[in-house]
Design a protein around this motif. Sequence first.
Motif, PDB file in Angstrom:
ATOM      1  N   ASN A 146     -38.025 -24.684  14.568  1.00  0.00           N
ATOM      2  CA  ASN A 146     -36.610 -24.968  14.322  1.00  0.00           C
ATOM      3  C   ASN A 146     -35.782 -24.024  15.186  1.00  0.00           C
ATOM      4  OD1 ASN A 146     -36.268 -22.486  12.897  1.00  0.00           O
ATOM      5  ND2 ASN A 146     -36.967 -23.468  11.004  1.00  0.00           N
ATOM      6  N   THR A 176     -35.889 -27.946  17.025  1.00  0.00           N
ATOM      7  CA  THR A 176     -35.344 -28.981  16.139  1.00  0.00           C
ATOM      8  C   THR A 176     -34.062 -28.552  15.437  1.00  0.00           C
ATOM      9  OG1 THR A 176     -36.676 -28.181  14.282  1.00  0.00           O
ATOM     10  CG2 THR A 176     -37.614 -29.952  15.625  1.00  0.00           C
ATOM     11  N   GLY A 177     -33.339 -29.525  14.999  1.00  0.00           N
ATOM     12  CA  GLY A 177     -32.095 -29.306  14.245  1.00  0.00           C
ATOM     13  C   GLY A 177     -31.328 -30.606  14.267  1.00  0.00           C
ATOM     14  N   ASP A 210     -32.337 -32.376  18.817  1.00  0.00           N
ATOM     15  CA  ASP A 210     -33.611 -31.759  19.212  1.00  0.00           C
ATOM     16  C   ASP A 210     -33.646 -31.602  20.733  1.00  0.00           C
ATOM     17  OD1 ASP A 210     -34.558 -32.055  16.488  1.00  0.00           O
ATOM     18  OD2 ASP A 210     -35.003 -34.154  16.933  1.00  0.00           O
ATOM     19  N   ILE A 254     -28.027 -35.863  10.064  1.00  0.00           N
ATOM     20  CA  ILE A 254     -28.825 -36.456   8.967  1.00  0.00           C
ATOM     21  C   ILE A 254     -29.210 -35.285   8.061  1.00  0.00           C
ATOM     22  CG2 ILE A 254     -30.688 -38.085   8.419  1.00  0.00           C
ATOM     23  CD1 ILE A 254     -31.142 -38.433  11.481  1.00  0.00           C
ATOM     24  N   ALA A 273     -40.980 -29.186   4.584  1.00  0.00           N
ATOM     25  CA  ALA A 273     -42.005 -29.530   5.566  1.00  0.00           C
ATOM     26  C   ALA A 273     -41.662 -30.744   6.443  1.00  0.00           C
ATOM     27  CB  ALA A 273     -43.366 -29.728   4.905  1.00  0.00           C
ATOM     28  N   GLY A 288     -40.043 -30.483   9.275  1.00  0.00           N
ATOM     29  CA  GLY A 288     -40.371 -29.998  10.622  1.00  0.00           C
ATOM     30  C   GLY A 288     -41.883 -29.954  10.825  1.00  0.00           C
ATOM     31  N   CYS A 289     -42.594 -29.526   9.770  1.00  0.00           N
ATOM     32  CA  CYS A 289     -44.057 -29.458   9.862  1.00  0.00           C
ATOM     33  C   CYS A 289     -44.633 -30.839  10.166  1.00  0.00           C
ATOM     34  CB  CYS A 289     -44.652 -28.943   8.559  1.00  0.00           C
ATOM     35  SG  CYS A 289     -44.012 -27.344   8.033  1.00  0.00           S
ATOM     36  N   LYS A 311     -36.960 -38.812  14.685  1.00  0.00           N
ATOM     37  CA  LYS A 311     -35.504 -38.790  14.415  1.00  0.00           C
ATOM     38  C   LYS A 311     -35.034 -40.177  13.986  1.00  0.00           C
ATOM     39  CE  LYS A 311     -32.491 -35.802  15.585  1.00  0.00           C
ATOM     40  NZ  LYS A 311     -32.335 -34.556  14.822  1.00  0.00           N
TER      41      LYS A 311
HETATM   42  N1  LIG Z   1     -28.758 -31.778  10.264  1.00  0.00           N
HETATM   43  C1  LIG Z   1     -29.704 -32.531  10.813  1.00  0.00           C
HETATM   44  N2  LIG Z   1     -29.381 -33.680  11.423  1.00  0.00           N
HETATM   45  C2  LIG Z   1     -30.305 -34.459  11.991  1.00  0.00           C
HETATM   46  N3  LIG Z   1     -31.624 -34.148  12.000  1.00  0.00           N
HETATM   47  C3  LIG Z   1     -32.018 -33.021  11.415  1.00  0.00           C
HETATM   48  C4  LIG Z   1     -31.084 -32.138  10.791  1.00  0.00           C
HETATM   49  N4  LIG Z   1     -31.782 -31.074  10.319  1.00  0.00           N
HETATM   50  C5  LIG Z   1     -33.062 -31.282  10.611  1.00  0.00           C
HETATM   51  N5  LIG Z   1     -33.231 -32.453  11.280  1.00  0.00           N
HETATM   52  C6  LIG Z   1     -34.508 -33.039  11.736  1.00  0.00           C
HETATM   53  O1  LIG Z   1     -35.457 -32.748  10.728  1.00  0.00           O
HETATM   54  C7  LIG Z   1     -36.692 -32.314  11.245  1.00  0.00           C
HETATM   55  C8  LIG Z   1     -36.981 -30.901  10.773  1.00  0.00           C
HETATM   56  O2  LIG Z   1     -36.109 -30.023  11.416  1.00  0.00           O
HETATM   57  P1  LIG Z   1     -35.834 -28.553  10.919  1.00  0.00           P
HETATM   58  O3  LIG Z   1     -35.079 -27.896  12.016  1.00  0.00           O
HETATM   59  O4  LIG Z   1     -35.250 -28.573   9.564  1.00  0.00           O
HETATM   60  O5  LIG Z   1     -37.329 -28.004  10.909  1.00  0.00           O
HETATM   61  P2  LIG Z   1     -38.063 -26.879  10.091  1.00  0.00           P
HETATM   62  O6  LIG Z   1     -37.116 -25.833   9.618  1.00  0.00           O
HETATM   63  O7  LIG Z   1     -39.175 -26.429  10.889  1.00  0.00           O
HETATM   64  O8  LIG Z   1     -38.631 -27.689   8.860  1.00  0.00           O
HETATM   65  P3  LIG Z   1     -39.731 -27.222   7.794  1.00  0.00           P
HETATM   66  O9  LIG Z   1     -40.049 -25.796   8.072  1.00  0.00           O
HETATM   67  O10 LIG Z   1     -39.104 -27.457   6.466  1.00  0.00           O
HETATM   68  O11 LIG Z   1     -40.903 -28.086   8.013  1.00  0.00           O
HETATM   69  C9  LIG Z   1     -36.551 -32.466  12.741  1.00  0.00           C
HETATM   70  O12 LIG Z   1     -37.111 -33.680  13.133  1.00  0.00           O
HETATM   71  C10 LIG Z   1     -35.045 -32.435  12.990  1.00  0.00           C
HETATM   72  O13 LIG Z   1     -34.713 -33.215  14.096  1.00  0.00           O
END
Ligand SMILES: Nc1ncnc2c1ncn2[C@@H]1O[C@H](COP(=O)(O)OP(=O)(O)OP(=O)(O)O)[C@@H](O)[C@H]1O
Length: 540
Positions: free
Chosen positions: A367, A415-416, A419, A454, A462, A464-465, A496
């Motif tokens: 992330n 990611t966020g 991406d 979103i 999980a 992102g996992c 996505k």
């Molecule tokens: N606000 C957002 N809008 C659109 N997509 C998002 C948003 N937040 C997360 N995502 C999407 O959700 C997925 C997980 O992203 P995130 O950055 O939350 O990962 P993470 O923190 O590693 O997750 P985790 O550790 O819970 O598995 C990605 O595919 C990302 O594109």
Amino acid sequence: MVFAKNDVDYSLYLVTDSTMLPPGTTLCSQVEAGLKNGVTLVQIREKDTETRDFVEEALEVQKICKKYKVPLIINDRVDVAMAIDADGVHVGQSDMPIPMVRKLLGPSKILGWSVGKPSEVETLAKWGPDMVDYIGVGTLFPTLTKKNPKKSPMGPQGAIAVLDALEEFKAIWCRTVGIGGLHPDNIQRVICQCVSSNGKRSLDGISLVSDIMAAPDACAATKRLRGLLDGSKYQFVDCKLNETFPTTASIQSVISQVSSNRPLVQHITNKVHQNFGANVTLALGSSPIMSEIESEVSELARIPNASLLLNTGSVAPIETLKAAINAYNEVNRPITFDPVGYSATETRLCLNNTLLTYGQFTCIKGNCSEILSLAKLNKDRMKGVDANSGNMDINLLVRATQIVAFQYRTIAVCTGEFDCVANGIFDGKYKLSSGTAGITAEDLPCMIIEDGPIPIMGDITASGCSLGSTIACFIGGLNSTGNLFDAVVGAVLLYKSAGKLASTRCQGSGSFHVQLIDALYQLFHENKPESWSASLKKFN
Ligand SMILES: Nc1ncnc2c1ncn2[C@@H]1O[C@H](COP(=O)(O)OP(=O)(O)OP(=O)(O)O)[C@@H](O)[C@H]1O
Ligand SMILES: Cc1ncsc1CCO
Ligand SMILES: [Mg+2]
């Protein structure tokens, strides 16, 4: 014999140790086997030998080196080097000071120094070009050759810091060899990763002891090393960036490959993610195996289309993780690495850095907090495994993703809400000494994937996992000529789009979880990337 210092070939530097000779061999027979098969420089390093024996051995080895027109360097013993008129001397940080050695040796001999940190480079730069000719950069990896190692291994990232310092202090004359724990299974990735951040400088060679000195067949061992240096993907040809970008058509082709190859995706992942990841893998027509059994990793890695997801959210024993990395690297099967909570605690930072030093990863996904920390662009510690919220600057995130891709020669995913995916896997080949021919992190191709906010994607654990599982399925399912960048970008785009679709169908975060698996299943099997909702753009 005096060698023109600029003509010395540092590519395969043999350092002796007669305590490890196998039965039936001698110091001289091993050195000669090396020289016959591609050793380009020899150093006598005999820590436990009395002076008289040392001189005799050095004279014997010198005769052989002269026969093959290869320079002979003496470790530590300036007196012995002078007495036998060797071609140079190598000293460590606690041996005789460099200016004194140079004074004794005179200007024409080769003088080498063991260097482990940038401040030592600053010192040698201040001395100027008449002092140190080359440095041994290390210790790179743990090694049994040093009986009481004073320093802990620096890994490729430590070597990069030294190469960066050589550039910063403009020590252009100084050549470099990597040293410490170098073996056939890691020299290619060491050479590939150890490039200064400005792309201008890589190692001039590698130096090793046991793979030749302790080899029952030193000829074959040297030939193998020479082959890795000369014939490898990373050597002696100019490197170029991959100029092709993923398109919906190339992503469609990736999905067809995954569908027909049905990759086996080994997950070593956190407990929270295990069930979700297995179901996501099945939804993508692939086979999950959640295994943390050390003794089976080699067997799994050898199954056609095997792919490993390594997620450090809650971890298996470090020895298991290392064995798995080794097993997949050895047979050149892909590893997707998700350093969960990378900088949340000192323990996680240390563990993840150990693994990053240890192996080569096809994709590193995190992330935005994780990627910013990996790129050293994050001032704050992470608070936990989640991304710190706040307005994210797209330029900063792209920059961080490119830095991670460049440093680890990998495809990096950040990611966020949007991406980023940057491609640090070069198409061309590397050359010893000349780095990536001036290509730097900023030059790497980068794609942006977005579909508006979103927020519910961050409300299930999980998510992102499981994007990691999706990436591991896609790169594992490629044919041997398939394109890795297309596969990673395709996985991120699918994920996505599925997230968006699921968010319109769900009632809350509980049903979102189920809907996300349904949407992945549907979009994957329909295989019409041109109709997916998320957008794909080149960043420039
Ligand atoms: N606000 C957002 N809008 C659109 N997509 C998002 C948003 N937040 C997360 N995502 C999407 O959700 C997925 C997980 O992203 P995130 O950055 O939350 O990962 P993470 O923190 O590693 O997750 P985790 O550790 O819970 O598995 C990605 O595919 C990302 O594109
Ligand atoms: C909640 C959690 N804790 C460790 S790993 C993990 C899954 C999300 O990264
Ligand atoms: Mg994560």
